[in-house]
Each structure stands twice: as structure tokens, then as C-alpha cells.
Motif scaffolding. Structure first.
Motif, mmCIF file in Angstrom:
data_model
loop_
_atom_site.group_PDB
_atom_site.id
_atom_site.type_symbol
_atom_site.label_atom_id
_atom_site.label_comp_id
_atom_site.label_asym_id
_atom_site.label_seq_id
_atom_site.Cartn_x
_atom_site.Cartn_y
_atom_site.Cartn_z
ATOM 1 N N ARG A 152 62.526 92.168 53.183
ATOM 2 C CA ARG A 152 62.596 90.744 52.869
ATOM 3 C C ARG A 152 61.519 89.961 53.628
ATOM 4 N NH1 ARG A 152 67.939 89.475 50.642
ATOM 5 N NH2 ARG A 152 69.086 91.433 50.494
ATOM 6 N N LEU A 153 61.337 90.314 54.901
ATOM 7 C CA LEU A 153 60.313 89.639 55.694
ATOM 8 C C LEU A 153 58.916 89.964 55.188
ATOM 9 C CD1 LEU A 153 61.822 90.017 59.250
ATOM 10 C CD2 LEU A 153 61.276 87.868 58.093
ATOM 11 N N ASP A 155 58.070 90.653 52.140
ATOM 12 C CA ASP A 155 57.887 89.849 50.923
ATOM 13 C C ASP A 155 57.578 88.396 51.276
ATOM 14 O OD1 ASP A 155 58.408 92.105 49.402
ATOM 15 O OD2 ASP A 155 60.420 91.440 48.777
ATOM 16 N N ARG A 156 58.351 87.857 52.208
ATOM 17 C CA ARG A 156 58.162 86.452 52.588
ATOM 18 C C ARG A 156 56.794 86.228 53.203
ATOM 19 N NH1 ARG A 156 57.619 81.719 51.871
ATOM 20 N NH2 ARG A 156 58.395 80.176 53.331
ATOM 21 N N LEU A 157 56.361 87.152 54.044
ATOM 22 C CA LEU A 157 55.048 87.025 54.669
ATOM 23 C C LEU A 157 53.931 87.126 53.635
ATOM 24 C CD1 LEU A 157 55.689 89.041 57.940
ATOM 25 C CD2 LEU A 157 55.443 86.552 57.709
ATOM 26 N N ARG A 158 54.115 87.977 52.630
ATOM 27 C CA ARG A 158 53.127 88.059 51.547
ATOM 28 C C ARG A 158 53.092 86.744 50.769
ATOM 29 N NH1 ARG A 158 54.739 93.357 51.438
ATOM 30 N NH2 ARG A 158 56.341 93.044 49.857
ATOM 31 N N GLU A 159 54.272 86.160 50.509
ATOM 32 C CA GLU A 159 54.332 84.867 49.813
ATOM 33 C C GLU A 159 53.604 83.800 50.627
ATOM 34 O OE1 GLU A 159 58.424 83.839 49.267
ATOM 35 O OE2 GLU A 159 58.836 85.624 48.075
ATOM 36 N N THR A 160 53.865 83.787 51.927
ATOM 37 C CA THR A 160 53.232 82.802 52.805
ATOM 38 C C THR A 160 51.724 82.987 52.803
ATOM 39 O OG1 THR A 160 55.202 82.753 54.191
ATOM 40 C CG2 THR A 160 53.192 81.885 55.157
#
Length: 181
Positions: A152-153, A155-160
Motif C-alpha cells: 500500500r505504501l 503504491d502511495r509513494l508511486r502516486e505521490t
């Protein structure tokens, strides 16, 4: 002073769970100490499993309790030093150790059974009072089984990073900091 963990709510999930665990363990330790019983809370699962199921391998205990093999091995060592558990080679696989309660361990577990039954009763009452929080914890475990915190992290870091932020923690740093810390 405000309670940072309470203020952060879900963002402080890891901190909240550690705080609750520490509170529960500290209260349990006080109960054992008041009864004059030298007992470490981390021993409970191992002793209880052996008392209910008889001899078990370290791997089987780790699986039954949902903890790591090293965690069981560490508890085993302290329980062996106290004379409560014995470890023997598995007759079918010499690399594996089978743990059993020693005669002293059997007596110890029997002595603690009424206290453990009281712990169970109080925990069930507390769970009911708190709105069946164990059901929410089960849902949390299932969510993490579907997709880990690390995934999940990532994915979130890639989104950011995709939003134009250049300074994103590299994947190997995931896990250095828990939720809400």
C-alpha cells in the motif's frame, strides 16, 4: 497537552496498537506480580498451546500463534531456563525441535488456569464494552492479508511521485517508520 495518537486517529494506527498492547501487558504483569507469580506475558501463548495440544514443533507453534519462528525460539529459551518447557529433536526431522511442558510446566499451567480463565472472561467483557473491537481487528488483519502495508505504501509513494513530487522515499526505506509515528 493533547494526545497525539488519539488526535491522529487512523494515521496513528500502529502507535495506537502498540500503546494498547503495552497497557494490556503492563496490567497483566501487575496481576501476576500481585499473585506472587513470576510470569512473562510472552510465555502465555506457548504454554497454553502446549497445555491444550501436547508436544508441538516450534514451526507449528509459530503458525498456531501467528508469530515468527524466532519469537517462539526466544520464548522457548527462557521457558527452558525456568524448567517449564523441554525441547527434543523431532523423530521425523532432526532439524526441528519439539517442545513439551515439563512436569513443572504442567503444574505451573494448571496453577495458572483459573487466572487465565479470568483473563479470558475479562477480555471478552472488555471487547463487548468496546463494541466488539476484535471484529474490527479481524477485518484489519484480513485487509492486510489482501494487500500488505508495504504494498500500500509503495503504491502511495508511486502516486505521490506521479503528482510531481521528486523526493519520494525509496522502496527499501519502507518499514523504517510505522503508521502514525
Amino acid at each position: 497537552m493533547t494526545d497525539y495518537v488519539a488526535q491522529r486517529q487512523g494515521a496513528a494506527l500502529g502507535a495506537r496498537l502498540r500503546r494498547l498492547s503495552a497497557t494490556i501487558d503492563a496490567d497483566a504483569a501487575k496481576v501476576y506480580a500481585a499473585a506472587g507469580i513470576a510470569f512473562e506475558q510472552r510465555w502465555f501463548g506457548l504454554i497454553n498451546q502446549l497445555a491444550h495440544n501436547g508436544p508441538m514443533s516450534v514451526s507449528d507453534l509459530a503458525q498456531a500463534l501467528g508469530v515468527t519462528h524466532p519469537s517462539i525460539s526466544e520464548a522457548r529459551q527462557s521457558l527452558e531456563k525456568k524448567g517449564l518447557v523441554t525441547a527434543t529433536p523431532d523423530p521425523t526431522d532432526a532439524r526441528r525441535r519439539v517442545l513439551s511442558l515439563s512436569p513443572t510446566g504442567v503444574d505451573f499451567a494448571a496453577k495458572l488456569r483459573p487466572m487465565w480463565d479470568a483473563f479470558d472472561d475479562v477480555a471478552e467483557q472488555l471487547d463487548t464494552e468496546a463494541g466488539e473491537v476484535t471484529k474490527a481487528l479481524l477485518r484489519l488483519e484480513q485487509a492486510l492479508a489482501r494487500k500488505s502495508l508495504q504494498a500500500r505504501l509503495a503504491d502511495r509513494l508511486r502516486e505521490t511521485a506521479g503528482m510531481g513530487h521528486d523526493k519520494v522515499a525509496p522502496p527499501h526505506s519502507v518499514g523504517r517508520r510505522g503508521p502514525g509515528e
